[in-house]
Write a protein that holds these residues in place. Structure first.
Motif, PDB file in Angstrom:
ATOM      1  N   UNK A   1       0.825  -1.206   0.000  1.00 47.65           N
ATOM      2  CA  UNK A   1       0.000   0.000   0.000  1.00 47.65           C
ATOM      3  C   UNK A   1       0.865   1.264   0.000  1.00 47.65           C
ATOM      4  N   UNK A   2       0.456   2.275  -0.759  1.00 51.93           N
ATOM      5  CA  UNK A   2       1.179   3.556  -0.710  1.00 51.93           C
ATOM      6  C   UNK A   2       0.892   4.285   0.595  1.00 51.93           C
ATOM      7  N   UNK A   3       1.766   5.218   0.949  1.00 51.69           N
ATOM      8  CA  UNK A   3       1.541   6.025   2.150  1.00 51.69           C
ATOM      9  C   UNK A   3       0.225   6.787   2.030  1.00 51.69           C
ATOM     10  N   UNK A   4      -0.083   7.227   0.817  1.00 53.10           N
ATOM     11  CA  UNK A   4      -1.368   7.884   0.547  1.00 53.10           C
ATOM     12  C   UNK A   4      -1.821   7.472  -0.847  1.00 53.10           C
ATOM     13  N   UNK A   5      -3.074   7.104  -0.971  1.00 54.30           N
ATOM     14  CA  UNK A   5      -3.624   6.702  -2.264  1.00 54.30           C
ATOM     15  C   UNK A   5      -3.787   7.957  -3.120  1.00 54.30           C
ATOM     16  N   UNK A   6      -2.965   8.069  -4.173  1.00 52.98           N
ATOM     17  CA  UNK A   6      -2.894   9.317  -4.918  1.00 52.98           C
ATOM     18  C   UNK A   6      -3.363   9.205  -6.361  1.00 52.98           C
ATOM     19  N   UNK A   7      -3.644   7.989  -6.837  1.00 51.62           N
ATOM     20  CA  UNK A   7      -4.004   7.812  -8.237  1.00 51.62           C
ATOM     21  C   UNK A   7      -4.947   6.622  -8.381  1.00 51.62           C
ATOM     22  N   UNK A   8      -5.847   6.649  -9.354  1.00 49.67           N
ATOM     23  CA  UNK A   8      -6.758   5.520  -9.557  1.00 49.67           C
ATOM     24  C   UNK A   8      -6.142   4.383 -10.378  1.00 49.67           C
ATOM     25  N   UNK A   9      -4.851   4.111 -10.163  1.00 52.01           N
ATOM     26  CA  UNK A   9      -4.196   2.970 -10.781  1.00 52.01           C
ATOM     27  C   UNK A   9      -3.983   1.882  -9.742  1.00 52.01           C
ATOM     28  N   UNK A  10      -4.219   0.631 -10.126  1.00 50.19           N
ATOM     29  CA  UNK A  10      -3.949  -0.530  -9.285  1.00 50.19           C
ATOM     30  C   UNK A  10      -3.078  -1.472 -10.105  1.00 50.19           C
ATOM     31  N   UNK A  11      -1.944  -1.871  -9.534  1.00 51.56           N
ATOM     32  CA  UNK A  11      -1.032  -2.783 -10.223  1.00 51.56           C
ATOM     33  C   UNK A  11      -1.120  -4.167  -9.575  1.00 51.56           C
TER      34      UNK A  11
ATOM     35  N   UNK B   1      -6.929 -19.924  -1.437  1.00 53.38           N
ATOM     36  CA  UNK B   1      -5.986 -18.978  -2.050  1.00 53.38           C
ATOM     37  C   UNK B   1      -6.638 -18.188  -3.185  1.00 53.38           C
ATOM     38  N   UNK B   2      -7.217 -18.899  -4.153  1.00 51.80           N
ATOM     39  CA  UNK B   2      -7.795 -18.218  -5.318  1.00 51.80           C
ATOM     40  C   UNK B   2      -8.883 -17.220  -4.915  1.00 51.80           C
ATOM     41  N   UNK B   3      -9.851 -17.678  -4.156  1.00 46.38           N
ATOM     42  CA  UNK B   3     -10.975 -16.804  -3.807  1.00 46.38           C
ATOM     43  C   UNK B   3     -10.555 -15.630  -2.926  1.00 46.38           C
ATOM     44  N   UNK B   4      -9.737 -15.829  -1.897  1.00 44.25           N
ATOM     45  CA  UNK B   4      -9.263 -14.668  -1.129  1.00 44.25           C
ATOM     46  C   UNK B   4      -8.465 -13.687  -1.977  1.00 44.25           C
ATOM     47  N   UNK B   5      -7.685 -14.210  -2.937  1.00 43.35           N
ATOM     48  CA  UNK B   5      -6.912 -13.319  -3.815  1.00 43.35           C
ATOM     49  C   UNK B   5      -7.844 -12.404  -4.591  1.00 43.35           C
ATOM     50  N   UNK B   6      -8.861 -12.980  -5.197  1.00 42.92           N
ATOM     51  CA  UNK B   6      -9.764 -12.163  -6.008  1.00 42.92           C
ATOM     52  C   UNK B   6     -10.641 -11.252  -5.152  1.00 42.92           C
ATOM     53  N   UNK B   7     -10.986 -11.680  -3.973  1.00 40.62           N
ATOM     54  CA  UNK B   7     -11.733 -10.770  -3.083  1.00 40.62           C
ATOM     55  C   UNK B   7     -10.890  -9.550  -2.749  1.00 40.62           C
ATOM     56  N   UNK B   8      -9.610  -9.764  -2.481  1.00 41.19           N
ATOM     57  CA  UNK B   8      -8.720  -8.655  -2.138  1.00 41.19           C
ATOM     58  C   UNK B   8      -8.500  -7.734  -3.338  1.00 41.19           C
ATOM     59  N   UNK B   9      -8.319  -8.322  -4.522  1.00 35.27           N
ATOM     60  CA  UNK B   9      -8.119  -7.504  -5.724  1.00 35.27           C
ATOM     61  C   UNK B   9      -9.364  -6.688  -6.028  1.00 35.27           C
ATOM     62  N   UNK B  10     -10.522  -7.306  -5.938  1.00 32.60           N
ATOM     63  CA  UNK B  10     -11.779  -6.593  -6.184  1.00 32.60           C
ATOM     64  C   UNK B  10     -11.963  -5.459  -5.174  1.00 32.60           C
ATOM     65  N   UNK B  11     -11.562  -5.686  -3.940  1.00 33.47           N
ATOM     66  CA  UNK B  11     -11.676  -4.657  -2.910  1.00 33.47           C
ATOM     67  C   UNK B  11     -10.806  -3.442  -3.243  1.00 33.47           C
ATOM     68  N   UNK B  12      -9.595  -3.689  -3.755  1.00 33.79           N
ATOM     69  CA  UNK B  12      -8.721  -2.590  -4.169  1.00 33.79           C
ATOM     70  C   UNK B  12      -9.358  -1.780  -5.292  1.00 33.79           C
TER      71      UNK B  12
ATOM     72  N   UNK C   1     -12.580  -1.585  -6.136  1.00 35.74           N
ATOM     73  CA  UNK C   1     -13.782  -0.882  -5.687  1.00 35.74           C
ATOM     74  C   UNK C   1     -13.429   0.339  -4.846  1.00 35.74           C
ATOM     75  N   UNK C   2     -12.363   0.247  -4.068  1.00 31.49           N
ATOM     76  CA  UNK C   2     -11.921   1.404  -3.277  1.00 31.49           C
ATOM     77  C   UNK C   2     -11.546   2.574  -4.179  1.00 31.49           C
ATOM     78  N   UNK C   3     -10.750   2.292  -5.220  1.00 30.75           N
ATOM     79  CA  UNK C   3     -10.359   3.367  -6.140  1.00 30.75           C
ATOM     80  C   UNK C   3     -11.546   3.882  -6.935  1.00 30.75           C
ATOM     81  N   UNK C   4     -12.449   2.989  -7.291  1.00 32.31           N
ATOM     82  CA  UNK C   4     -13.632   3.407  -8.036  1.00 32.31           C
ATOM     83  C   UNK C   4     -14.478   4.370  -7.206  1.00 32.31           C
ATOM     84  N   UNK C   5     -14.609   4.078  -5.911  1.00 28.35           N
ATOM     85  CA  UNK C   5     -15.364   4.985  -5.030  1.00 28.35           C
ATOM     86  C   UNK C   5     -14.632   6.302  -4.832  1.00 28.35           C
TER      87      UNK C   5
END
Length: 296
Positions: A17-27, A146-157, A159-163
């Motif tokens: 995680x960055x110190x502050x979320x500054x851009x709507x890019x997720x890598x 592993x698979x399902x938690x990975x995708x839940x976490x990615x989707x959460x990232x 959705x956070x930027x989208x909001x």
């Protein structure tokens, strides 16, 4: 003692995680995991070095500096040969398993036929991974733990930027063996950009990536032979504000593919990719501004 799939990696993935979320890019670097549990290697007919042939070695490190630019970076610790999160959750080859697969498993996809389903049958040049069939329950545990938690976490990232920003661009980061991108023609491709033929992201993002790399001397191809996998297809929804694009980098540019070591060119490639990231940050800001003006 038998360990569960989640316990073998603990944790199976990491979000930087960055110190502050500054851009709507997720890598995202879903194939850079390089932990090979003893039990996995023991169940394989291959040695650990051969198993690494499907790994996107060092890709997470090539993109590491995006975090300092205000973007999160998600990286896998488990290897692609163990579980591939760039597939549907149940793309499974019934010939690999003892027991009956769930009725909802996709057993007929092209990727399954090629030996590269959610749990791969092969690595490299069609080298079989397993010495014997796997229990179906083990396959389902890998997916559940592993698979399902990975995708839940990615989707959460995402959705956070989208909001936060009203839009988001997922950059899915991969590598390819030297020569793979040359099979369909006689050109040499250093980087392949995949946006599902324009359906997973606004075309201007691929334009920016291609321009930045071209000006730095790279040969860039689009969608051939890699148009983007499940992640790009699943999350790419430009109409809904979520753009997804895949980048495949030729491994020979930055590493010794036989020794799995960085070459002297590693720093330059990483620096060039950070120039791409900077350009995307600028472009998505313009994209958001244009959207706000159009709304007004």
């Amino acid at each position: 003692m038998t360990h569960s799939p989640a316990d073998l990696f603990a944790p199976a993935f990491q979000i930087h995680e960055p110190a502050a979320l500054a851009t709507p890019l997720v890598f995202n670097s879903p194939h850079s995991g390089r932990i090979y549990p003893d039990s996995f290697v023991a169940a394989s007919r291959l040695d650990a070095l051969t198993l690494r042939r499907s790994e996107d070695t060092f890709v997470d490190e090539l993109f590491a500096e995006v975090v300092g630019r205000g973007a999160p970076l998600m990286t896998a610790h488990f290897p692609r040969a163990y579980l591939d999160v760039n597939r549907e959750p149940y793309e499974l080859d019934p010939r690999m398993f003892d027991g009956r697969l769930p009725a909802y498993a996709n057993t007929r996809s092209m990727r399954v036929a090629g030996g590269l389903g959610t749990i791969a049958r092969i690595v490299g040049d069609a080298q079989e991974i397993y010495a014997r069939r796997l229990p179906v329950d083990e396959a389902l545990q890998r997916i559940d733990q592993i698979y399902k938690p990975y995708h839940r976490a990615l989707d959460k990232l995402l959705q956070r930027s989208l909001r936060r920003f009203g839009t988001v661009l997922l950059v899915d980061c991969h590598s390819m063996p030297t020569g793979v991108a040359n099979r369909d023609d006689h050109s040499r491709a250093d980087v392949v950009i995949g946006d599902r033929y324009g359906s997973s992201a606004a075309g201007l993002f691929a334009d920016v990536i291609e321009h930045e790399l071209y000006t730095r001397g790279y040969v860039v191809a689009r969608n051939k032979p890699y148009a983007g996998g499940f992640i790009t297809e699943h999350y790419g929804d430009p109409a809904g504000g979520c753009h997804a694009i895949q980048i495949e980098i030729c491994r020979g540019l930055y590493m010794d593919e036989r020794k799995f070591t960085r070459t002297a060119n590693f720093a330059r490639v990483s620096q060039d990719l950070m120039a791409v990231a900077d350009a995307l940050i600028r472009e998505i800001d313009l994209y958001r501004s244009a959207g706000r003006l159009a709304a007004e």
